[in-house]
Design a protein around this motif. Structure first.
Motif, PDB file in Angstrom:
ATOM      1  N   GLN A 221       0.824  -1.211   0.000  1.00 15.05           N
ATOM      2  CA  GLN A 221       0.000   0.000   0.000  1.00 15.05           C
ATOM      3  C   GLN A 221       0.863   1.268   0.000  1.00 15.05           C
ATOM      4  O   GLN A 221       0.391   2.344  -0.382  1.00 15.05           O
ATOM      5  N   ALA A 222       2.121   1.119   0.405  1.00 16.33           N
ATOM      6  CA  ALA A 222       3.038   2.262   0.385  1.00 16.33           C
ATOM      7  C   ALA A 222       3.714   2.423  -0.968  1.00 16.33           C
ATOM      8  O   ALA A 222       4.578   3.286  -1.126  1.00 16.33           O
ATOM      9  N   GLY A 223       3.340   1.580  -1.951  1.00 19.22           N
ATOM     10  CA  GLY A 223       3.846   1.749  -3.307  1.00 19.22           C
ATOM     11  C   GLY A 223       4.956   0.812  -3.717  1.00 19.22           C
ATOM     12  O   GLY A 223       5.640   1.048  -4.717  1.00 19.22           O
ATOM     13  N   TRP A 224       5.153  -0.279  -2.986  1.00 19.66           N
ATOM     14  CA  TRP A 224       6.244  -1.205  -3.292  1.00 19.66           C
ATOM     15  C   TRP A 224       6.057  -1.851  -4.660  1.00 19.66           C
ATOM     16  O   TRP A 224       4.937  -2.163  -5.072  1.00 19.66           O
ATOM     17  N   TYR A 294      15.708   3.960  -4.782  1.00 13.67           N
ATOM     18  CA  TYR A 294      14.584   3.885  -5.703  1.00 13.67           C
ATOM     19  C   TYR A 294      13.263   4.065  -4.946  1.00 13.67           C
ATOM     20  O   TYR A 294      13.245   4.311  -3.739  1.00 13.67           O
ATOM     21  N   ASN A 295      12.173   3.909  -5.647  1.00 12.36           N
ATOM     22  CA  ASN A 295      10.867   4.148  -5.040  1.00 12.36           C
ATOM     23  C   ASN A 295      10.588   3.196  -3.880  1.00 12.36           C
ATOM     24  O   ASN A 295       9.885   3.555  -2.927  1.00 12.36           O
ATOM     25  N   ASN A 296      11.121   1.968  -3.935  1.00 16.45           N
ATOM     26  CA  ASN A 296      10.896   1.042  -2.825  1.00 16.45           C
ATOM     27  C   ASN A 296      11.499   1.579  -1.523  1.00 16.45           C
ATOM     28  O   ASN A 296      10.961   1.341  -0.437  1.00 16.45           O
ATOM     29  N   LEU A 300       9.840   2.314   2.286  1.00 18.20           N
ATOM     30  CA  LEU A 300      10.377   2.047   3.622  1.00 18.20           C
ATOM     31  C   LEU A 300      10.332   3.298   4.490  1.00 18.20           C
ATOM     32  O   LEU A 300      10.085   3.217   5.700  1.00 18.20           O
ATOM     33  N   LEU A 301      10.553   4.455   3.896  1.00 20.23           N
ATOM     34  CA  LEU A 301      10.492   5.702   4.661  1.00 20.23           C
ATOM     35  C   LEU A 301       9.074   6.016   5.126  1.00 20.23           C
ATOM     36  O   LEU A 301       8.884   6.719   6.125  1.00 20.23           O
ATOM     37  N   HIS A 307      16.302   7.548   7.809  1.00 17.78           N
ATOM     38  CA  HIS A 307      17.196   6.934   6.829  1.00 17.78           C
ATOM     39  C   HIS A 307      17.962   5.776   7.461  1.00 17.78           C
ATOM     40  O   HIS A 307      18.247   4.771   6.791  1.00 17.78           O
ATOM     41  N   TYR A 308      18.292   5.911   8.723  1.00 18.14           N
ATOM     42  CA  TYR A 308      19.039   4.849   9.396  1.00 18.14           C
ATOM     43  C   TYR A 308      18.211   3.573   9.455  1.00 18.14           C
ATOM     44  O   TYR A 308      18.725   2.468   9.226  1.00 18.14           O
ATOM     45  N   PHE A 309      16.934   3.704   9.764  1.00 22.03           N
ATOM     46  CA  PHE A 309      16.040   2.542   9.761  1.00 22.03           C
ATOM     47  C   PHE A 309      15.955   1.930   8.367  1.00 22.03           C
ATOM     48  O   PHE A 309      16.141   0.718   8.197  1.00 22.03           O
ATOM     49  N   ALA A 310      15.657   2.740   7.379  1.00 23.63           N
ATOM     50  CA  ALA A 310      15.466   2.230   6.014  1.00 23.63           C
ATOM     51  C   ALA A 310      16.732   1.577   5.484  1.00 23.63           C
ATOM     52  O   ALA A 310      16.669   0.547   4.787  1.00 23.63           O
TER      53      ALA A 310
END
Length: 323
Positions: A221-224, A294-296, A300-301, A307-310
């Motif tokens: 749903q987040a666009g993966w 990339y968009n994936n 994650l964001l 950024h550290y998590f992603a």
């Protein structure tokens, strides 16, 4: 001996209990109950959910005292993705492969990213948090720093209880109210949790089928898009215009454009000849690690804006595949 007893009593008095009485908290909880009743939450459930809860000082302290020093990515990534976690991720990936493959095909998300999220969020379910979620959320709402947010999350948590997905005494999570093996906030649970094993409950605390399906559903749903991966670490020329960096909608360029601007793979070779949009990030500073994402990665964001998590999730996913 008497002097020693007095000193001990004084020391004990200085210790702040993590759960304590707080002037005004009881009245605030009453207002939460009133709002919940108007939303259709039953009195029986409210009494059970709020039974015995008190102001949780430690939750407020955790919210207000985030660590000031941030590790660089060179320091953070090895700690977040150590060899032992990679080995465990690969073992669990193989152990649950049939279930992961089914979920991955259903939601079009590569299974290695589902496992990576599982590992980064809760160490594969081992670190879910021990806070009473209703107590933690009510405390943080009462504290007032982010009242609207935590009040909304309290209502969402009560809705989850009303729907019967978990018992109030079993709804445990982090100091901020993030719950289960996927560490969903209650509103994320409402929007993305899935009953993966079709037993009538969405159980992200104990049921791995639900954990996997819920994580995959969130990403989808987040666009993966499982046609692509997340990105790659790159070399950046010193003269590059740093205004190009960032993940804003206006910052994305085709890989061929980044190639023209001098960005290269870490081994110095040309970027892939793929017609895909990418964003350049350098979370630390101009001397720190740089990535084309990339968009994936943008998906994650949306899960967590860090950024550290992603990057921890992305690196762990890559090591599941390539190590």
């Amino acid at each position: 001996m008497r002097k020693g007893m007095i000193s001990a009593c004084m020391a004990a008095a200085l210790i702040v209990s993590p759960v304590m009485a707080k002037p005004g908290f009881e009245q605030y909880v009453a207002s939460l109950k009133d709002e919940a009743r108007e939303a259709g939450i039953s009195d029986a459930l409210l009494e059970r959910a709020f039974d015995g809860i008190e102001y949780h000082e430690r939750a407020v302290s955790s919210d207000r005292n985030q660590p000031e020093r941030r590790l660089t990515l060179d320091e953070y990534i090895p700690r977040a993705v150590p060899d032992w976690k990679v080995a465990q991720a690969k073992k669990l990936y193989n152990q649950h492969y049939d279930a992961l493959k089914k979920v991955g095909e259903q939601y079009q998300v590569q299974p290695r990213f589902i496992v990576a999220l599982w590992g980064v969020e809760s160490n594969f379910g081992k670190l879910q948090g021990s806070y009473n979620v209703i107590e933690a959320l009510s405390t943080l709402a009462f504290d007032g720093r982010r009242e609207a947010f935590f009040r909304k999350e309290t209502m969402a948590a009560l809705t989850i209880l009303q729907q019967g997905h978990i018992a109030p005494e079993d709804m445990k999570g982090s100091w901020a109210g993030a719950m289960g093996q996927s560490q969903f906030m209650p509103s994320s649970f409402i929007n993305y949790a899935v009953d993966g094993n079709q037993d009538g409950k969405k159980d992200i605390w104990q049921t791995e089928a639900d954990v996997f399906a819920s994580a995959a559903n969130y990403l989808k749903q987040a666009g993966w898009d499982d046609t692509y991966t997340w990105g790659r670490q790159v070399q950046v020329p010193e003269q590059l215009d740093r205004s190009l960096l960032g993940t804003g909608a206006d910052k994305g360029l085709l890989l061929s454009d980044w190639q023209t601007k001098g960005v290269r793979r870490m081994n110095g070779q040309a970027l892939p000849k793929v017609d895909i949009k990418a964003w350049l990030i350098q979370p630390d500073d101009e001397k720190g690690r740089a990535y084309l994402v990339y968009n994936n990665y943008q998906s994650l964001l949306k899960w967590n804006r860090s950024h550290y998590f992603a990057l921890a999730v992305s690196h762990l996913a890559d090591r599941i595949k390539f190590d």
